[in-house]
Design a protein around this motif. Structure first.
Motif, short mmCIF file in Angstrom:
data_model
loop_
_atom_site.label_atom_id
_atom_site.label_comp_id
_atom_site.label_asym_id
_atom_site.label_seq_id
_atom_site.Cartn_x
_atom_site.Cartn_y
_atom_site.Cartn_z
N TRP A 300 0.88 -1.18 0.00
CA TRP A 300 0.00 0.00 0.00
C TRP A 300 0.92 1.23 0.00
N ILE A 301 0.78 2.08 -1.02
CA ILE A 301 1.69 3.23 -1.13
C ILE A 301 0.87 4.52 -1.20
N GLY A 302 1.24 5.46 -0.33
CA GLY A 302 0.66 6.80 -0.40
C GLY A 302 -0.82 6.84 -0.03
N ARG A 303 -1.41 7.95 -0.39
CA ARG A 303 -2.81 8.19 -0.02
C ARG A 303 -3.76 7.26 -0.77
N GLU A 304 -3.45 7.06 -2.07
CA GLU A 304 -4.34 6.22 -2.88
C GLU A 304 -4.19 4.74 -2.57
N GLY A 305 -3.01 4.37 -2.09
CA GLY A 305 -2.76 2.96 -1.79
C GLY A 305 -2.35 2.18 -3.01
N LEU A 306 -3.14 2.28 -4.06
CA LEU A 306 -2.88 1.54 -5.30
C LEU A 306 -3.16 2.48 -6.46
N ALA A 307 -2.16 2.71 -7.31
CA ALA A 307 -2.37 3.62 -8.44
C ALA A 307 -1.42 3.25 -9.57
N LYS A 308 -1.77 3.64 -10.77
CA LYS A 308 -0.96 3.32 -11.95
C LYS A 308 0.47 3.83 -11.79
#
Length: 1563
Positions: A300-308
């Motif tokens: 899980w990365i950053g605010r979005e968690g999952l993003a392109k």
């Protein structure tokens, strides 16, 4: 598939049928609603288009994705149908898909857990009781679930949300909608709790098993996985799972986390996690093949968690695994797929057997009709049985029922059942594939080879009739063909004649077709079959069911469907059925009443009273349910299409239709601007069985199953012209590929979108992910794999109807690549019909003329183009060059031919050399191998029937050959006569046999001469009897009551005799006549009599006797070809002109003034027969000739400018070219011709004695000033400029003429007696003799000159043995005599000087070439397989045996270095082969094929396969190697440019030719 199953399928058995393999790869993608959104969007944008391309190009499959959640905003739909639709779609994918059918995308979310839409009545009461026992209030459940007693047993149904929460769907008032939606989610949560609590309690008290309880806890995704993977036998070949785990999901951001994990009351839903874990980590890996299971772990990365942006690498891996997994499964399935001919036939037969079985399962009643069919099957009838009736009357079901009953009826035998429902499958739509598949099935059962089945329709029809004779008592053959009137691709002459009408023993054929008294056009095929099948008992009319039977059937169907109605509802049904009881109406009623619930309000349970209103009502309901715009556009596209649309095409079209997308995406923004697949699936689900899967252009397409649906849709959706044009134009854009292959299409944002999403811009651009539409598909090696038949079928149709004529001209009708690709993959008629369709819709006369010029050019070249589509460019250029300047579209097309056509045929005409359309000749019909001694027009004037050693029928409007019957007789047929009803034709042969042909069935009878000792001179035919007669000039009227004849008692006067009971009685003398008539005939309209006499023709009015005399020019005479036969004359429309065919010409007189107006050069063989065709807009004359052709002439154009092609009257025997001047000299028997090769004009004809010249040789000097020729025993030298003879000397029997010493001398060799030759060398132009030699010979052979021009090599004899005499070329001095001795010596026929070795020559014998040195008198070596042709550098020779094949031989080592044409037996024919003068190309002419093939020497590639229009008699190559000049048997001289596409500057060279720039050269 084991052999036993294959045997059963081929025999037509309906027991235990295996499923049908399809042309679709259709996958269901399962995941929860939110957690795999990023992955699914990426697949939609990047991977699915690649898979579509992969399937289409590699396997010819249609790739479809069913993602029921993509593009849909909300899991909850108003009618709670989503779960059931998902299950149905999984079932469809498993049934239809080749290879993979289910893909699971798993994450950490268990997903939406709906409550059941339908609960069994007893179960809900039990749950309710459990809740009451626990003291829980059940009002909520009682409110939302209603009892439906129409279900058997009764059920409770969850009510549509908006029926209680009325604003649930109210998008216009977002506030009210949001309130009701919130209320629903709250209500749903409460009901979930109640039902789960009750189910748990029932399970605890053992009233319910675990599975039934789990039903109330299960998510939609688990249900999908159970149906798609867990309960499937073979997961290895059909399923794929990609599972993703996210570490460290940030629960602080609950809103975002809820997309990836189940949250309830701001907590992780433990129950859901447990259920998911069991499914994902235990049950799924245990069932699925390890290689089909992919597992990913991401952070899980950053605010979005999952993003392109943050997970690009993972996404890349995910997409790669998915793509590879899919292609692996597809390839595996296609490897297993039996793509052999047999495998394809099995697929075809299975489709029809399944259709038959499905029809039978719902068939009831009709005992009387079934009994009649049974009596026919068991009875002695030798004709087919025809079931006929109005559309929708139940013919198909009855035919299926009877087919299925045959095994029972013929229980003592093993019947072979051939069942075809025409138009419902790939191979049953067009006639040729339909007959081919029937022949395959019959051949398999009677163990005959498939190879014997012909490809062409005409012999194929005959082969089918032949196969019927294989049936035996033990294995009778039963053929059932439904809707034969739906067959496409049958020309009108063959519309129904392919159906055998007289059947051999043990064969029965049952066919069905539509017949409606009120619609003769619709019933025309039925009317034709009426004429073909004489027996009245063999027609069975299928009528409406009648009220009682219809009600019985509905009740039986309802019982099977486990449905019932209340009393009021049954009365509604009864009222409707009393008004209409057609089976199609009964089906519509049944489909409608199945939806009725016992609690439905009376206003919701009404029925229409006829088929059309029923369909309209159905459309209306579907529109209300799914949105008017979406439904109307989707159905309008299907209706507008020419042959139906595939599901992918339909989805693509809706995705390009911004009107629909604006409506669907009114309130939100899709990640990819495409229509969600779920939406179309739901519409199709509400139109069950009304859209059928049939075949068009090699693809499975959707089309209306019944004609009535098509009519209703047109009436409803094409209310005005603009609306219809919108749909046609959209489909045209799609097939043009305007937005395909990644081209983004602009669109406008809706006002609501701009407002909601705060958008600044009004417009956007979006790639709609639709495929490109090339004309043809290539594989990686650059080879053509398939043609885009869908584009060929649909695009012209839609451009015409959208009135987009400029696009039509640019991309279709005047587009070389289009015409070539379509000609290569479709019959010529398919190409011509595009032109005809366009002409019918265009008003501009100039444009119509341009269209007809190209169409007629294609027609004129039809015989060649249908076999050699690569000849398109040469054909168009050769015919249309004179029309280039005046017609801009034709000019553009010809420029494309020059620029692009050379890729297909590297030989292009340098000037106009073939007949141009638009003049008097409409077209030439070829197909006979012998002279056409007779032809007639059918009564409706649509077909020409002609005879030589076979019967050929041509369609007059298209020039297509529609029927060919070969009776296998020894003589040539003549005097063809048709019966008045056109059912029979009769012709007699030159050895007095008579052939009678049934024109409807192609059966024929041979009649021996009934008059012993007297030859048959003619035949006459009425509908019921044939008259075969001997001598006397006669002609009779059509009613066969009056006979016109010249009898002995009235001299040469023309008399009319009447038929009375006692015989023929003189009625009157029609006209007095004092010239002996060679022939007398009556015109078609019976108003005129035409008599032929020696010096011309006499025309009389048959009533008044008024006469006109038409005289032939001086020196031209009519002769009697045999008794009662001479040249005929015909009258044009309005009796304005008379046209006669004498020798090879047509003569045209004006009748009133009796003056000769025009003489047309018509054929290059004598004209044998002639007929006038005067009807409607036709004002034509048809001629047949010894040159084996039939030609149709348009009298209206008789004075139009004819673009004359210069030609000699006799065949061209030889051609000599001036090396540096565009002049050619031709030798024909009666003159020497001088041709300007730049312009293609015959400049002059030279003959010293014009009346009786016999010319044998001619050669032109290199400075193009003089011609040396031999004529009538003299040697002549002509001054070209003055066209005068400057020298003449007698020298008889000249065998060879050759120019020497830079063309300052000429050598002529003549035979003096059998054993001596005389060689004379003269100066040019003076003619002074330089020297003369006499030498002995055994047999004549041409002399040769060494490569340096110093020596003459003369084949002679020394004593009794062959020897070569070597003489000085300048002085004639004998240098030495060389006796010939070398190993394996054989008689040689040719001496070839070696260009690179001046002292060596080759002696060519039948097996080899033998090289000898004339200086040392030694034998050098033999070269096997060398025919004597040598390249200018002396390195290569050619070997071209008459049996076929062509090899390039390296002369130094005598080895074959390249095979240009493999040795295939092409029959023994004359072969001409040679190198071009620059050694770049090899030319090869084959007399049997009449083709010139051109090979590039550097790589051996064939760059042209040019079909000449008449037999080749002479060929010469230009000095620069760019041009070859051909002389043919019809006297034409053509210059062809070798247009090698790899040659630099070749396109500019062509563009600069005078014929391409007539203004510059003023041709």
């Amino acid at each position: 598939m084991d052999d036993r199953t294959v045997d059963k399928i081929f025999s037509g058995s309906l027991e235990t049928l295996p499923p049908v393999s399809s042309k679709v790869c259709r996958i269901f993608t399962s995941s929860t609603f939110t957690d795999m959104l990023m992955e699914r969007n990426t697949l939609m944008a990047e991977v699915y288009p690649r898979l579509k391309e992969f399937c289409r190009e590699k396997h010819g499959l249609e790739f479809q994705v069913v993602d029921m959640r993509w593009g849909v905003r909300d899991e909850a739909t108003d009618d709670h149908m989503t779960t059931e639709l998902c299950m149905r779609e999984i079932d469809n994918c498993q049934r239809l898909s080749m290879g993979p059918n289910f893909v699971f995308f798993g994450g950490q979310k268990y997903g939406y857990r709906p409550i059941p839409t339908v609960i069994l009545g007893s179960e809900l009461l039990m749950l309710r009781e459990a809740l009451i026992t626990m003291g829980v209030d059940t009002t909520l459940i009682d409110t939302w679930y209603k009892r439906d007693s129409n279900a058997v047993p009764f059920v409770y149904i969850l009510q549509p949300i908006s029926s209680i929460l009325v604003n649930f769907n109210n998008k216009r008032v977002p506030k009210l909608q949001a309130q009701d939606q919130a209320t629903w989610w709250d209500t749903l949560a409460k009901m979930q709790k109640l039902l789960r609590k009750a189910a748990q309690a029932c399970y605890n008290t053992h009233k319910m098993d675990k599975e039934a309880m789990h039903n109330y806890f299960m998510s939609v995704t688990e249900r999908e996985v159970i149906n798609g993977i867990l309960s499937v036998k073979n997961t290895k070949n059909h399923t794929l799972a990609l599972v993703r785990y996210i570490n460290n999901i940030n629960l602080q951001n609950l809103r975002r986390a809820a997309n990836f994990i189940d949250i309830v009351n701001r907590q992780i839903d433990g129950e859901a996690m447990k259920l998911l874990s069991d499914l994902r980590d235990n049950r799924l890996p245990a069932r699925i093949e390890a290689t089909n299971y992919h597992r990913y772990t991401v952070e899980w990365i950053g605010r979005e968690g999952l993003a392109k942006e943050t997970h690009g690498e993972y996404l890349q891996q995910f997409c790669t695994d998915f793509y590879k997994g899919m292609t692996k499964l597809i390839d595996r399935a296609m490897r297993k797929e039996d793509s052999s001919a047999q495998g394809q036939i099995i697929t075809e037969i299975l489709q029809h057997l399944h259709a038959c079985k499905n029809s039978v399962t719902v068939f009831y009643g009709r005992e009387e009709e079934v009994q009649k069919v049974e009596d026919y099957i068991k009875g002695p009838s030798v004709n087919p049985l025809l079931l006929h009736g109005a559309g929708g009357c139940g013919k198909t079901s009855l035919l299926a029922k009877c087919a299925a009953s045959c095994v029972e009826w013929l229980s003592t035998a093993k019947p072979i059942l051939v069942i075809r429902f025409v138009g419902t499958s790939p191979e049953s739509t067009a006639l040729t594939p339909l007959l081919t598949s029937i022949c395959h099935q019959i051949s398999y059962n009677y163990m005959l080879p498939f190879e014997d089945i012909p490809d062409d329709l005409v012999p194929l029809t005959a082969h089918l009739k032949e196969l019927l004779n294989c049936a035996t008592t033990q294995m009778p053959l039963l053929i059932f063909l439904d809707s034969v009137d739906q067959v496409t691709g049958a020309t009108d002459a063959n519309r129904m004649s392919w159906i055998p009408t007289r059947l051999p023993p043990n064969v029965k054929i049952v066919v069905s077709c539509v017949s409606e008294e009120s619609d003769p056009e619709l019933s025309k095929d039925y009317t034709l079959l009426r004429r073909m099948i004489d027996n009245e008992d063999n027609f069975l009319e299928v009528t409406a069911l009648g009220e009682d039977l219809a009600m019985d059937i509905i009740k039986k169907w309802m019982h099977t469907a486990k449905r019932d109605l209340n009393n009021y509802q049954w009365r509604v049904v009864s009222n409707a059925i009393s008004r209409c009881s057609l089976p199609i109406f009964v089906k519509l009623v049944f489909a409608e009443i199945c939806r009725w619930k016992s609690y439905s309000k009376p206003q919701d349970t009404y029925l229409a009273s006829n088929v059309m209103d029923s369909i309209m009502m159905l459309f209306s309901k579907v529109e209300v349910k799914h949105g008017r715009l979406l439904v109307s556009h989707a159905l309008a596209y299907i209706t507008a299409s020419k042959n139906g649309l595939s599901e992918s095409e339909l989805e693509d079209l809706i995705s390009l239709d911004d009107k629909v997308l604006d409506d669907v995406y009114q309130y939100h923004m899709p990640p990819v601007r495409r229509i969600p697949p779920l939406l179309w699936t739901r519409i199709r689900n509400d139109l069950p069985n009304y859209l059928s899967d049939c075949e068009a252009d090699g693809v499975s397409v959707l089309n209306w199953y019944h004609r009535q649906f098509n009519e209703a849709a047109r009436k409803r959706y094409f209310t005005n012209q603009n609306q219809a044009m919108y749909f046609y134009s959209m489909i045209a854009d799609y097939f043009l590929g305007m937005w395909g292959g990644g081209v983004p299409k602009p669109f406008k944002y809706t006002e609501i979108q701009r407002h909601r999403f705060n958008l600044k811009s009004k417009e956007g651009l979006a790639d709609r992910k639709v495929p490109p539409q090339p004309l043809l598909y290539y594989n990686k090696e650059g080879k053509i794999t398939r043609y885009n038949l869908r584009k060929f079928g649909e695009l012209p149709f839609h451009l015409v109807r959208a009135r987009r004529f400029e696009d039509l001209y640019q991309h279709v009708l005047f587009n070389y690549q289009w015409l070539h690709a379509k000609l290569s993959s479709c019959p010529l008629q398919a190409v011509l019909s595009d032109f005809e369709d366009a002409s019918a819709h265009i008003d501009d006369r100039d444009q119509i003329r341009e269209l007809m010029l190209v169409a007629d050019a294609l027609r004129l070249g039809g015989a060649i183009l249908s076999q050699y589509p690569d000849m398109l460019a040469p054909q168009l250029i050769g015919r249309l060059l004179p029309e280039m300047e005046a017609n801009p579209h034709v000019k553009s097309l010809l420029e494309q031919c020059d620029a692009e056509g050379i890729e297909h045929c590297g030989l292009l005409p340098s000037y106009h050399c073939s007949h141009t359309p638009g003049g008097p000749l409409k077209y030439s019909l070829e197909g006979h191998q012998f002279a056409v001694f007779g032809f007639r027009l059918t009564q409706d004037l649509r077909y020409i029937v002609s005879v030589s050693n076979k019967f050929i029928t041509w369609d007059l409007s298209t020039s297509d050959l529609t029927r060919e019957v070969i009776p296998g007789i020894e003589g040539i047929m003549q005097d063809l006569v048709l019966s008045p009803d056109n059912k029979y034709s009769i012709a007699h042969t030159n050895n007095s046999q008579t052939v009678l042909l049934n024109m409807l069935t192609s059966e024929f009878f041979l009649l021996e001469n009934p008059m012993p000792g007297e030859p048959v001179i003619g035949t006459l035919l009425s509908d019921s009897c044939a008259l075969i007669h001997g001598e006397s000039v006669m002609t009779w009227t059509r009613c066969r009551k009056i006979l016109y004849v010249c009898t002995e008692e009235h001299g040469d006067d023309v008399c009319a005799y009447k038929r009375e009971d006692g015989g023929w009685v003189l009625d009157r003398v029609v006209a007095s006549n004092d010239t002996k008539l060679l022939m007398l005939h009556l015109t078609h309209d019976q108003n005129h009599l035409i008599g032929t006499f020696m010096l011309g023709f006499q025309v009389w009015e048959s009533e008044t006797g008024k006469g006109w005399t038409l005289r032939l020019p001086h020196g031209i005479r009519n002769i009697s070809t045999r008794l009662l036969k001479s040249n005929s004359c015909v009258l044009s429309k309005g009796y304005k002109y008379a046209v006669a065919g004498v020798r090879k010409n047509l003569y045209v007189w004006e009748l009133e003034s009796q003056s000769l107006l025009k003489v047309l050069d018509a054929h290059f063989g004598r004209i044998i027969d002639m007929v006038a065709l005067v009807v409607g807009s036709w004002n034509s004359v048809i001629t047949s000739s010894l040159d084996r052709t039939v030609k149709v002439w348009n009298i209206n154009n008789i004075f139009e400018q004819v673009h004359v092609i210069d030609r000699h009257e006799l065949q061209v025997d030889d051609i000599s070219l001036a090396p540096h001047h565009p002049l050619a000299v031709t030798v024909t028997r009666n003159c020497v011709g001088i041709w300007n090769l730049r312009l293609g004009k015959l400049v002059s004809k030279l003959a010293d004695s014009p009346l009786g010249a016999i010319v044998t040789h001619a050669a032109i000097t290199s400075n193009a000033r003089y011609i040396v020729s031999t004529e009538s025993g003299n040697v002549l030298i002509w001054n070209i400029h003055a066209e005068a003879v400057v020298f003449k000397a007698e020298q008889k029997n000249v065998q060879q003429l050759m120019l020497l010493d830079e063309d300052t001398k000429v050598v002529t060799v003549s035979k003096s007696g059998e054993l001596w030759c005389c060689l004379v060398t003269r100066s040019v132009p003076s003619g002074a003799a330089v020297y003369q030699l006499d030498y002995p010979i055994r047999s004549y052979r041409h002399i040769a000159v060494t490569a340096d021009g110093l020596f003459l090599v003369i084949p002679s004899i020394d004593g009794l043995k062959d020897a070569l005499l070597i003489h000085h070329a300048k002085t004639g001095t004998l240098v030495h005599k060389m006796p010939l001795k070398y190993p394996a010596y054989k008689d040689f026929h040719m001496v070839v000087p070696l260009p690179n070795k001046p002292t060596q020559v080759a002696l060519i014998d039948p097996d080899k070439g033998n090289i000898v040195d004339i200086r040392t008198k030694k034998f050098v070596r033999s070269i096997p397989k060398w025919g004597g042709k040598v390249s200018r550098d002396g390195r290569y020779g050619l070997y071209a045996p008459a049996r076929g094949g062509l090899e390039l031989v390296e002369l130094r080592h005598g080895t074959s270095v390249r095979t240009l044409i493999p040795r295939v037996a092409e029959g023994v024919f004359s072969v001409i082969c040679l190198f071009t003068r620059t050694d770049e190309y090899v030319l090869y002419y084959h007399g049997g094929r009449k083709t010139i093939r051109v090979f590039r020497l550097t790589d051996g590639k064939m760059i042209a396969n040019y079909r000449v229009q008449a037999e080749l008699t002479a060929i010469a190559g230009s000095e620069d190697g760019r041009t070859i000049v051909l002389g043919t048997v019809d006297g034409c001289v053509s210059s062809l440019t070798i247009a090698d596409p790899t040659r630099p500057g070749i396109r500019d060279y062509l563009a600069d030719l005078p014929s391409r720039n007539p203004q510059s050269f003023k041709i």
